[in-house]
Design a protein around this motif. Sequence first.
Motif, mmCIF file in Angstrom:
data_model
loop_
_atom_site.group_PDB
_atom_site.id
_atom_site.type_symbol
_atom_site.label_atom_id
_atom_site.label_comp_id
_atom_site.label_asym_id
_atom_site.label_seq_id
_atom_site.Cartn_x
_atom_site.Cartn_y
_atom_site.Cartn_z
ATOM 1 N N ALA A 196 41.389 49.856 43.448
ATOM 2 C CA ALA A 196 42.474 50.472 42.722
ATOM 3 C C ALA A 196 42.414 51.990 42.441
ATOM 4 O O ALA A 196 43.596 52.759 42.617
ATOM 5 N N ASP A 197 41.538 52.619 42.334
ATOM 6 C CA ASP A 197 41.279 53.925 42.227
ATOM 7 C C ASP A 197 41.692 54.749 43.490
ATOM 8 O O ASP A 197 42.082 55.907 43.459
ATOM 9 N N ARG A 198 41.443 53.873 44.810
ATOM 10 C CA ARG A 198 41.910 54.604 45.860
ATOM 11 C C ARG A 198 43.257 53.984 46.515
ATOM 12 O O ARG A 198 43.436 54.211 47.632
ATOM 13 N N HIS A 199 43.844 53.072 45.672
ATOM 14 C CA HIS A 199 45.253 52.423 46.176
ATOM 15 C C HIS A 199 44.996 51.731 47.584
ATOM 16 O O HIS A 199 45.975 52.117 48.473
ATOM 17 N N LEU A 200 43.960 51.125 47.383
ATOM 18 C CA LEU A 200 43.425 50.298 48.646
ATOM 19 C C LEU A 200 43.555 48.843 48.461
ATOM 20 O O LEU A 200 43.344 48.187 47.220
ATOM 21 N N GLY A 201 44.114 47.771 49.410
ATOM 22 C CA GLY A 201 43.569 46.493 49.344
ATOM 23 C C GLY A 201 44.697 45.850 48.751
ATOM 24 O O GLY A 201 45.822 46.198 48.092
ATOM 25 N N LYS A 202 44.387 44.530 48.645
ATOM 26 C CA LYS A 202 45.324 43.455 47.727
ATOM 27 C C LYS A 202 44.401 43.022 46.442
ATOM 28 O O LYS A 202 43.232 42.434 46.752
ATOM 29 N N LEU A 203 45.259 43.193 45.278
ATOM 30 C CA LEU A 203 44.506 42.800 44.241
ATOM 31 C C LEU A 203 45.165 41.893 43.555
ATOM 32 O O LEU A 203 46.246 41.694 43.362
ATOM 33 N N LEU A 204 44.294 40.618 43.018
ATOM 34 C CA LEU A 204 44.729 39.424 42.712
ATOM 35 C C LEU A 204 44.483 39.495 41.216
ATOM 36 O O LEU A 204 43.561 39.690 40.703
ATOM 37 N N ASN A 205 45.648 38.880 40.261
ATOM 38 C CA ASN A 205 45.627 38.868 39.139
ATOM 39 C C ASN A 205 44.950 37.695 38.555
ATOM 40 O O ASN A 205 44.165 37.766 37.473
ATOM 41 N N GLU A 206 44.964 36.623 39.236
ATOM 42 C CA GLU A 206 44.198 35.628 38.638
ATOM 43 C C GLU A 206 43.738 34.608 39.754
ATOM 44 O O GLU A 206 44.671 34.603 40.890
ATOM 45 N N PRO A 207 42.868 33.674 39.935
ATOM 46 C CA PRO A 207 42.393 32.941 40.624
ATOM 47 C C PRO A 207 43.062 31.544 41.042
ATOM 48 O O PRO A 207 42.683 30.541 40.492
ATOM 49 N N SER A 208 44.247 31.648 41.383
ATOM 50 C CA SER A 208 45.271 30.241 41.823
ATOM 51 C C SER A 208 45.832 30.412 43.064
ATOM 52 O O SER A 208 46.074 31.746 43.389
ATOM 53 N N VAL A 209 46.175 29.589 43.399
ATOM 54 C CA VAL A 209 47.014 29.199 44.803
ATOM 55 C C VAL A 209 48.305 29.954 44.528
ATOM 56 O O VAL A 209 48.885 30.832 45.503
ATOM 57 N N ASP A 210 48.995 29.930 43.350
ATOM 58 C CA ASP A 210 50.405 30.454 42.935
ATOM 59 C C ASP A 210 50.266 32.271 43.074
ATOM 60 O O ASP A 210 51.125 32.805 43.660
ATOM 61 N N ALA A 211 49.133 32.643 42.327
ATOM 62 C CA ALA A 211 48.939 33.948 42.551
ATOM 63 C C ALA A 211 48.614 34.658 43.901
ATOM 64 O O ALA A 211 48.991 35.483 44.130
ATOM 65 N N LEU A 212 47.934 33.782 44.667
ATOM 66 C CA LEU A 212 47.728 34.092 45.937
ATOM 67 C C LEU A 212 48.943 34.147 47.058
ATOM 68 O O LEU A 212 49.256 35.200 47.857
#
Length: 391
Positions: free
Chosen positions: A318-334
């Motif tokens: 997040a500090d580098r504004h890179l990648g995909k960040l998941l808020n919770e470990p669920s299929v819906d969130a993915l």
Amino acid sequence: MLHVLYLVHDLSDPAVRRRVIMLQAGGADVTLAGFKRADKPVAGLESLSPIDLGPTQDGRFAQRIVAIAKAALSLGGKLQGIRKPDVIIGRNLEMLALANRAKALFSNDAPIVYECLDIHRLLLGQNRISRALRRTERVLGRNASLLMTSSPAFVRDYFQRFRQIDAPVALLQNKVLELNGGTEAADQKLEGPTPGEPWTIGWFGALRCRKSLELLAAFTRRMEGRFEVVLRGRPAYSEFTDFDGFVAAEPYLRFEGAYRNPEDLPRVYGEVHFSWAIDFFEEGLNSSWLLPNRLYEGCRYGAVPIAMRNTETGRFLADRHLGKLLNEPSVDALEALFEDLTPETYTASRRKILAEDRGTWVCDARDCRALVERLAGLRPVRVPNVMLQAA
């Protein structure tokens, strides 16, 4: 030439090989001693003729305690004839105990370095065993002239919080070791899959997280072939009921076995679009604090990382504004994470990673020399060896 005695808990661990190469590239002479996992060969270290301290087993805490006690008793004979070390490195807590024993055997004037790259869950509880282990670490750590660790969260959330070790810290992140330039990221995945092909997620390295495996299986089934997961590395079979059977039964998961690190990294990461940089093995504890090898490896070769937002890995990205960040470990969130995924958005994400300074992901010969120079400048801590000295 600086002589390093390197005591390790698992001679077959690829990370041990990388550290040995790093020390040698920095100009050190290395004597390697450690335990063998009975079913895992030692690869790439044969030229060192590692000193075998006996067998040990993954996940068998009681067996490892017995193995350490036996090794402490026999260590004098095992190390007989080697040149007196200038520095002793103990990798993980059990090897810190043997480092203290070795220090006593070599006249008590070699500085000890405690290399800690994981904080085991047994160290973090409030029961008698956890408190006893932390006391043991504090006592053994009094002799440490340097703490080497791979994530600032280990220092902040464990060593400082519990006041474990009062020693200078060397932060050695799990970067890709490149001594001769390295191979640049391949561009075949730059624009995403061709029509009809799936997006690919690579989960590589130490495969020990059952929750990740089940989540990825459920997600790929939900996506009905639009995503597939490629697994490579070393499964911790003790953590799964039937790893091989589970993967074989999943239509969109495949296990491709072990790979060489760093030699195979350009190829294996060049074959995937995303890198799974998530681990729930010790959720909320070690897994939330670490900065894993796969973070640096995937980004070095352009695979877009997927991480949990509320972890040290997530904060790093997040500090580098890179990648995909998941808020919770669920299929819906993915599924929601990828709802805006197009070849164009993917290409933009990948280009941002490839534009990052190479030093963010890579350790080179200068870093190796800097490490050895720091080790050479250490001085022993003058306190009594109160543990294992009489063993």
